[in-house]
Design a protein around this motif. Structure first.
Motif, mmCIF file in Angstrom:
data_model
loop_
_atom_site.group_PDB
_atom_site.id
_atom_site.type_symbol
_atom_site.label_atom_id
_atom_site.label_comp_id
_atom_site.label_asym_id
_atom_site.label_seq_id
_atom_site.Cartn_x
_atom_site.Cartn_y
_atom_site.Cartn_z
ATOM 1 N N SER A 4 0.841 -1.211 0.000
ATOM 2 C CA SER A 4 0.000 0.000 0.000
ATOM 3 C C SER A 4 0.870 1.253 0.000
ATOM 4 O O SER A 4 0.557 2.225 -0.704
ATOM 5 C CB SER A 4 -0.959 -0.017 1.181
ATOM 6 O OG SER A 4 -0.257 -0.025 2.402
ATOM 7 N N ALA A 5 1.953 1.237 0.762
ATOM 8 C CA ALA A 5 2.850 2.393 0.775
ATOM 9 C C ALA A 5 3.504 2.585 -0.589
ATOM 10 O O ALA A 5 3.656 3.712 -1.069
ATOM 11 C CB ALA A 5 3.911 2.222 1.851
ATOM 12 N N THR A 6 3.867 1.486 -1.222
ATOM 13 C CA THR A 6 4.482 1.562 -2.546
ATOM 14 C C THR A 6 3.505 2.129 -3.574
ATOM 15 O O THR A 6 3.858 2.994 -4.379
ATOM 16 C CB THR A 6 4.972 0.166 -2.982
ATOM 17 O OG1 THR A 6 5.902 -0.299 -2.017
ATOM 18 C CG2 THR A 6 5.628 0.210 -4.338
ATOM 19 N N MET A 7 2.279 1.656 -3.536
ATOM 20 C CA MET A 7 1.285 2.137 -4.490
ATOM 21 C C MET A 7 0.929 3.601 -4.236
ATOM 22 O O MET A 7 0.765 4.377 -5.188
ATOM 23 C CB MET A 7 0.024 1.263 -4.420
ATOM 24 C CG MET A 7 0.261 -0.156 -4.898
ATOM 25 S SD MET A 7 1.015 -0.263 -6.528
ATOM 26 C CE MET A 7 -0.279 0.338 -7.549
ATOM 27 N N ILE A 8 0.822 3.978 -2.976
ATOM 28 C CA ILE A 8 0.538 5.387 -2.661
ATOM 29 C C ILE A 8 1.675 6.272 -3.149
ATOM 30 O O ILE A 8 1.454 7.344 -3.705
ATOM 31 C CB ILE A 8 0.292 5.554 -1.152
ATOM 32 C CG1 ILE A 8 -1.045 4.932 -0.772
ATOM 33 C CG2 ILE A 8 0.326 7.020 -0.749
ATOM 34 C CD1 ILE A 8 -1.290 4.837 0.704
ATOM 35 N N GLY A 9 2.915 5.825 -2.957
ATOM 36 C CA GLY A 9 4.064 6.593 -3.431
ATOM 37 C C GLY A 9 4.093 6.720 -4.946
ATOM 38 O O GLY A 9 4.390 7.788 -5.489
ATOM 39 N N MET A 39 7.395 8.545 -10.216
ATOM 40 C CA MET A 39 6.839 7.409 -9.484
ATOM 41 C C MET A 39 7.897 6.759 -8.596
ATOM 42 O O MET A 39 7.618 6.394 -7.446
ATOM 43 C CB MET A 39 6.259 6.387 -10.458
ATOM 44 C CG MET A 39 4.999 6.866 -11.148
ATOM 45 S SD MET A 39 4.451 5.818 -12.498
ATOM 46 C CE MET A 39 3.991 4.343 -11.634
ATOM 47 N N GLY A 40 9.108 6.625 -9.110
ATOM 48 C CA GLY A 40 10.189 6.046 -8.304
ATOM 49 C C GLY A 40 10.508 6.891 -7.090
ATOM 50 O O GLY A 40 10.687 6.373 -5.982
ATOM 51 N N LEU A 41 10.579 8.200 -7.293
ATOM 52 C CA LEU A 41 10.850 9.084 -6.155
ATOM 53 C C LEU A 41 9.712 9.056 -5.136
ATOM 54 O O LEU A 41 9.947 9.098 -3.922
ATOM 55 C CB LEU A 41 11.093 10.513 -6.649
ATOM 56 C CG LEU A 41 12.388 10.738 -7.422
ATOM 57 C CD1 LEU A 41 12.435 12.154 -7.973
ATOM 58 C CD2 LEU A 41 13.582 10.470 -6.534
ATOM 59 N N GLY A 42 8.484 8.973 -5.631
ATOM 60 C CA GLY A 42 7.342 8.877 -4.720
ATOM 61 C C GLY A 42 7.368 7.599 -3.902
ATOM 62 O O GLY A 42 7.082 7.613 -2.699
ATOM 63 N N VAL A 43 7.728 6.495 -4.539
ATOM 64 C CA VAL A 43 7.820 5.208 -3.827
ATOM 65 C C VAL A 43 8.886 5.280 -2.736
ATOM 66 O O VAL A 43 8.660 4.865 -1.594
ATOM 67 C CB VAL A 43 8.119 4.068 -4.826
ATOM 68 C CG1 VAL A 43 8.554 2.799 -4.113
ATOM 69 C CG2 VAL A 43 6.917 3.808 -5.694
ATOM 70 N N VAL A 44 10.054 5.803 -3.087
ATOM 71 C CA VAL A 44 11.141 5.915 -2.100
ATOM 72 C C VAL A 44 10.722 6.818 -0.947
ATOM 73 O O VAL A 44 10.924 6.489 0.227
ATOM 74 C CB VAL A 44 12.435 6.440 -2.773
ATOM 75 C CG1 VAL A 44 13.476 6.802 -1.740
ATOM 76 C CG2 VAL A 44 12.975 5.404 -3.745
ATOM 77 N N PHE A 45 10.102 7.947 -1.266
ATOM 78 C CA PHE A 45 9.696 8.896 -0.237
ATOM 79 C C PHE A 45 8.692 8.279 0.734
ATOM 80 O O PHE A 45 8.856 8.369 1.961
ATOM 81 C CB PHE A 45 9.100 10.152 -0.881
ATOM 82 C CG PHE A 45 8.499 11.107 0.096
ATOM 83 C CD1 PHE A 45 9.306 11.880 0.907
ATOM 84 C CD2 PHE A 45 7.117 11.214 0.215
ATOM 85 C CE1 PHE A 45 8.756 12.756 1.814
ATOM 86 C CE2 PHE A 45 6.561 12.094 1.119
ATOM 87 C CZ PHE A 45 7.377 12.866 1.926
ATOM 88 N N ASN A 47 7.971 5.060 1.303
ATOM 89 C CA ASN A 47 8.532 3.943 2.066
ATOM 90 C C ASN A 47 9.460 4.428 3.170
ATOM 91 O O ASN A 47 9.452 3.874 4.277
ATOM 92 C CB ASN A 47 9.252 2.970 1.140
ATOM 93 C CG ASN A 47 8.289 2.067 0.403
ATOM 94 O OD1 ASN A 47 7.311 1.601 0.963
ATOM 95 N ND2 ASN A 47 8.553 1.840 -0.862
ATOM 96 N N GLN A 48 10.245 5.454 2.911
ATOM 97 C CA GLN A 48 11.093 6.011 3.960
ATOM 98 C C GLN A 48 10.252 6.666 5.050
ATOM 99 O O GLN A 48 10.595 6.606 6.233
ATOM 100 C CB GLN A 48 12.079 7.032 3.367
ATOM 101 C CG GLN A 48 13.160 6.413 2.518
ATOM 102 C CD GLN A 48 14.024 5.453 3.297
ATOM 103 O OE1 GLN A 48 14.377 5.691 4.444
ATOM 104 N NE2 GLN A 48 14.346 4.328 2.671
#
Length: 95
Positions: A4-9, A39-45, A47-48
């Motif tokens: 869910s965090a990955t998809m939201i990011g 999308m990659g930056l959003g996922v990293v953000f 998840n962190q």
């Protein structure tokens, strides 16, 4: 929680890039690689952010436990001291 965090990011990054293109009155999918990077930056953000929140909760639990132990030592230790003092005063009445 990880999915869910990955998809939201990913949605956050995609939405940010599309909103940026819309504000500049450009086609939404002008440079698709920018969307992938967003999308990659959003996922990293995100998840962190989730990891940081979990670490913050653990640190808060430790601090609350230390504060509770300090309060118990402070107040219950004082009660024991007062009980001992009262017992000593009772011994003076018998003299």
């Amino acid at each position: 929680m990880a999915w869910s965090a990955t998809m939201i990011g990913a949605l956050l990054g995609l939405g940010t890039q599309m909103y940026s293109n819309a504000l500049r009155k450009l086609p939404y999918m002008r440079h698709p690689w920018e969307h992938v990077v967003g999308m990659g930056l959003g996922v990293v953000f995100v998840n962190q952010l989730v990891k940081w929140d979990a670490q913050l909760q653990q640190d808060l639990d430790k601090m609350l436990e230390k504060a509770k132990a300090a309060n118990e030592r402070r107040y219950f230790g004082m009660c024991t001291f007062l009980i001992l003092c009262v017992d000593d005063f009772d011994d003076f009445d018998n003299l």
